[in-house]
Design a protein around this motif. Structure first.
Motif, PDB file in Angstrom:
ATOM      1  N   SER A   1       0.739  -0.955  -0.048  1.00 31.56           N
ATOM      2  CA  SER A   1      -0.145  -0.157   0.061  1.00 31.56           C
ATOM      3  C   SER A   1       0.874   1.092   0.048  1.00 31.56           C
ATOM      4  O   SER A   1       0.690   2.097  -0.875  1.00 31.56           O
ATOM      5  N   ILE A   2       1.769   1.192   0.794  1.00 34.63           N
ATOM      6  CA  ILE A   2       2.683   2.396   0.939  1.00 34.63           C
ATOM      7  C   ILE A   2       3.620   2.455  -0.298  1.00 34.63           C
ATOM      8  O   ILE A   2       3.861   3.568  -0.692  1.00 34.63           O
TER       9      ILE A   2
ATOM     10  N   ARG B   1      12.845  -9.153  -6.885  1.00 33.72           N
ATOM     11  CA  ARG B   1      13.497  -9.378  -5.492  1.00 33.72           C
ATOM     12  C   ARG B   1      13.814 -11.000  -5.409  1.00 33.72           C
ATOM     13  O   ARG B   1      14.884 -11.350  -4.625  1.00 33.72           O
TER      14      ARG B   1
ATOM     15  N   GLY C   1       4.726   8.056   9.835  1.00 37.56           N
ATOM     16  CA  GLY C   1       3.428   8.404   9.091  1.00 37.56           C
ATOM     17  C   GLY C   1       2.569   9.276   9.867  1.00 37.56           C
ATOM     18  O   GLY C   1       2.308   8.941  10.857  1.00 37.56           O
TER      19      GLY C   1
ATOM     20  N   LYS D   1      -0.281  -8.843   0.188  1.00 42.45           N
ATOM     21  CA  LYS D   1      -1.270  -8.068  -0.746  1.00 42.45           C
ATOM     22  C   LYS D   1      -0.580  -6.997  -1.472  1.00 42.45           C
ATOM     23  O   LYS D   1       0.611  -6.503  -1.335  1.00 42.45           O
TER      24      LYS D   1
HETATM   25  N1  LIG Z   1       6.069   4.169  10.692  1.00 44.96           N
HETATM   26  C1  LIG Z   1       4.838   4.349  10.318  1.00 44.96           C
HETATM   27  O1  LIG Z   1       4.234   5.637  10.740  1.00 44.96           O
HETATM   28  C2  LIG Z   1       3.858   3.411   9.847  1.00 44.96           C
HETATM   29  C3  LIG Z   1       2.467   3.588   9.919  1.00 44.96           C
HETATM   30  C4  LIG Z   1       1.719   2.461   9.257  1.00 44.96           C
HETATM   31  C5  LIG Z   1       2.271   1.441   8.852  1.00 44.96           C
HETATM   32  N2  LIG Z   1       3.722   1.165   9.072  1.00 44.96           N
HETATM   33  C6  LIG Z   1       4.316  -0.134   8.598  1.00 44.96           C
HETATM   34  O2  LIG Z   1       4.651   0.093   7.233  1.00 44.96           O
HETATM   35  C7  LIG Z   1       4.845  -1.239   6.433  1.00 44.96           C
HETATM   36  C8  LIG Z   1       3.948  -1.382   5.052  1.00 44.96           C
HETATM   37  O3  LIG Z   1       2.784  -1.079   5.124  1.00 44.96           O
HETATM   38  P1  LIG Z   1       2.001  -1.501   3.923  1.00 44.96           P
HETATM   39  O4  LIG Z   1       0.436  -1.100   4.188  1.00 44.96           O
HETATM   40  O5  LIG Z   1       2.667  -0.778   2.722  1.00 44.96           O
HETATM   41  O6  LIG Z   1       2.153  -3.025   3.769  1.00 44.96           O
HETATM   42  P2  LIG Z   1       1.439  -4.144   2.735  1.00 44.96           P
HETATM   43  O7  LIG Z   1       0.656  -3.470   1.724  1.00 44.96           O
HETATM   44  O8  LIG Z   1       0.982  -5.237   3.460  1.00 44.96           O
HETATM   45  O9  LIG Z   1       2.886  -4.654   2.057  1.00 44.96           O
HETATM   46  C9  LIG Z   1       2.695  -5.692   1.342  1.00 44.96           C
HETATM   47  C10 LIG Z   1       3.859  -5.823   0.415  1.00 44.96           C
HETATM   48  O10 LIG Z   1       4.924  -5.895   1.036  1.00 44.96           O
HETATM   49  C11 LIG Z   1       5.989  -6.828   0.290  1.00 44.96           C
HETATM   50  N3  LIG Z   1       6.657  -7.880   1.034  1.00 44.96           N
HETATM   51  C12 LIG Z   1       6.225  -8.525   2.013  1.00 44.96           C
HETATM   52  N4  LIG Z   1       7.185  -9.354   2.597  1.00 44.96           N
HETATM   53  C13 LIG Z   1       8.299  -8.779   2.068  1.00 44.96           C
HETATM   54  C14 LIG Z   1       9.773  -9.003   2.430  1.00 44.96           C
HETATM   55  N5  LIG Z   1      10.146  -9.928   3.140  1.00 44.96           N
HETATM   56  N6  LIG Z   1      10.526  -8.447   1.514  1.00 44.96           N
HETATM   57  C15 LIG Z   1      10.235  -7.371   0.789  1.00 44.96           C
HETATM   58  N7  LIG Z   1       8.809  -7.067   0.255  1.00 44.96           N
HETATM   59  C16 LIG Z   1       8.102  -7.683   1.130  1.00 44.96           C
HETATM   60  C17 LIG Z   1       5.075  -7.820  -0.803  1.00 44.96           C
HETATM   61  O11 LIG Z   1       5.584  -7.238  -1.912  1.00 44.96           O
HETATM   62  P3  LIG Z   1       6.360  -8.107  -2.866  1.00 44.96           P
HETATM   63  O12 LIG Z   1       6.051  -9.890  -2.001  1.00 44.96           O
HETATM   64  O13 LIG Z   1       5.637  -7.990  -4.134  1.00 44.96           O
HETATM   65  O14 LIG Z   1       7.635  -8.009  -2.848  1.00 44.96           O
HETATM   66  C18 LIG Z   1       3.665  -7.098  -0.559  1.00 44.96           C
HETATM   67  O15 LIG Z   1       3.177  -6.438  -1.803  1.00 44.96           O
HETATM   68  C19 LIG Z   1       4.197  -2.208   7.512  1.00 44.96           C
HETATM   69  O16 LIG Z   1       5.148  -3.062   8.260  1.00 44.96           O
HETATM   70  C20 LIG Z   1       3.398  -1.381   8.357  1.00 44.96           C
HETATM   71  O17 LIG Z   1       3.823  -1.759   9.649  1.00 44.96           O
HETATM   72  C21 LIG Z   1       4.573   2.227   9.492  1.00 44.96           C
END
Ligand SMILES: NC(=O)c1ccc[n+]([C@@H]2O[C@H](COP(=O)([O-])OP(=O)(O)OC[C@H]3O[C@@H](n4cnc5c(N)ncnc54)[C@H](OP(=O)(O)O)[C@@H]3O)[C@@H](O)[C@H]2O)c1
Length: 322
Positions: A158-159, A198, A266, A310
């Motif tokens: 998503s991000i 990757r 975020g 996802k």
């Molecule tokens: N810091 C903050 O303020 C904040 C706020 C909200 C969320 N977050 C964090 O931000 C992160 C991303 O959120 P999101 O909503 O974008 O998550 P998401 O949509 O669930 O990310 C899913 C994607 O992650 C990739 N992925 C999964 N395992 C992986 C691995 N081992 N290596 C590389 N890519 C991998 C997959 O892509 P592929 O398999 O296609 O490579 C998949 O398409 C989460 O960990 C969440 O906890 C942080």
């Protein structure tokens, strides 16, 4: 009204759809009749609340203080508080508000709520705010980004899908991206010039270097990625890392070496939602939707989001108008 609720922390099975009281808007709030919502990674983690137990200080130690679920919504204004000036009954809106996976949600006028982009359906609009607003605010430590080479790791999430588009279309960066084989074409279509699969290639070993590496999924590390950063480059990650080490590493890199590590923090800001709204209108931003579920399929939807696999966003259809 029907709403997704949970009375305790735990696996997705603790979630259910229940009949609850319709919320009443305060003077500075609007009541939105929700047509579509989503399940974000943050929503899913909030239910389990295991990875980040310290967050229970804010959300309730033994049981969740707030029993409703969801954050993204798109719908129609149904009622306005007496002090609201920006919205009127019947306006189509989208944004972020706690408890959005329900037939009605209240949102503060000054919060992350804006008119729904006319070219998007309710489902598409609901999938816009979380990823785009988190990407915009988390990339701030690496600004200015114009003309910089930026690698987005986890570009299909998503991000990640939001970051690739914002970097290419709003920040004017040269975008490279890393994702798995299935998402290479999608990520290219979002604006990445160079996409590394990757599962076939380790980007840290191909000899290329970048001004910025944005770890949108928080699965890489500064230690492994630093050799792919140019002198003076910045690594930004969305995750606190193993044993929450990222803030310490970030502090250390302020004093040692030329490359910096930063934690992306975020935030949901109204002005950013308005900016994304303009990008959508100009055809420069779109929500990537993976799967769609109904409210009644909430457990299955959250299980899928928890899988971490996802692509883009998972939408919840709340009404037939979605
Ligand atoms: N810091 C903050 O303020 C904040 C706020 C909200 C969320 N977050 C964090 O931000 C992160 C991303 O959120 P999101 O909503 O974008 O998550 P998401 O949509 O669930 O990310 C899913 C994607 O992650 C990739 N992925 C999964 N395992 C992986 C691995 N081992 N290596 C590389 N890519 C991998 C997959 O892509 P592929 O398999 O296609 O490579 C998949 O398409 C989460 O960990 C969440 O906890 C942080």
């Amino acid at each position: 009204m029907r709403a997704v609720v949970h009375d305790r922390y735990g696996p997705p099975d603790v979630l259910r759809v229940a009949d609850v009281e319709r919320p009443v808007p305060q003077d500075d709030e609007v009541l939105v009749r929700v047509h579509a919502s989503t399940v974000t990674r943050g929503d899913a983690m909030g239910v389990r609340s295991a990875d980040y137990r310290f967050t229970r200080v804010f959300t309730g130690i033994r049981r969740p203080r707030r029993t409703t679920f969801g954050s993204e919504f798109a719908g129609v204004v149904d009622e306005v508080g007496t002090a609201v000036t920006e919205f009127k009954i019947g306006d189509e809106v989208f944004g972020i508000a706690g408890g959005a996976s329900a037939e009605y949600v209240t949102a503060r006028e000054s919060g992350a709520i804006a008119p729904k982009p006319a070219r998007l359906t309710f489902e598409e609009a609901a999938a816009v705010p979380d990823g785009s607003l988190l990407a915009l605010t988390s990339l701030q430590p690496a600004e200015p980004l114009r003309g910089k080479s930026v690698l987005v790791y986890g570009a299909a999430g998503s991000i990640g899908t939001a970051a690739v588009q914002l970097l290419a279309q709003h920040f004017g960066a040269e975008v490279s991206a890393v994702c798995d084989t299935n998402d290479v074409e999608l990520v290219r279509s979002l604006g990445a010039r160079d996409v590394v699969d990757r599962l076939r290639e380790d980007f840290t070993k191909n000899g290329k270097t970048y001004d910025v590496i944005f770890d949108a999924v928080g699965k890489h590390s500064f230690r492994r990625a630093r050799r792919s950063l140019k002198d003076g480059g910045t690594y930004v990650t969305m995750d606190l890392g193993f044993m929450y080490h990222v803030p310490l590493v970030s502090l250390g890199t302020r004093f040692v070496g030329s490359r910096r590590a930063k934690l992306g923090i975020g935030r949901y800001r109204k002005e950013d939602l308005e900016l994304v709204n303009e990008l959508v209108d100009a055809g420069k931003y779109r929500a990537v939707i993976d799967r769609r579920y109904t409210l009644d399929d909430i457990v299955e939807a959250v299980r899928y989001v928890e899988s971490g696999q996802k692509t883009g966003n998972v939408v919840l259809r709340v009404s037939d108008a979605a």
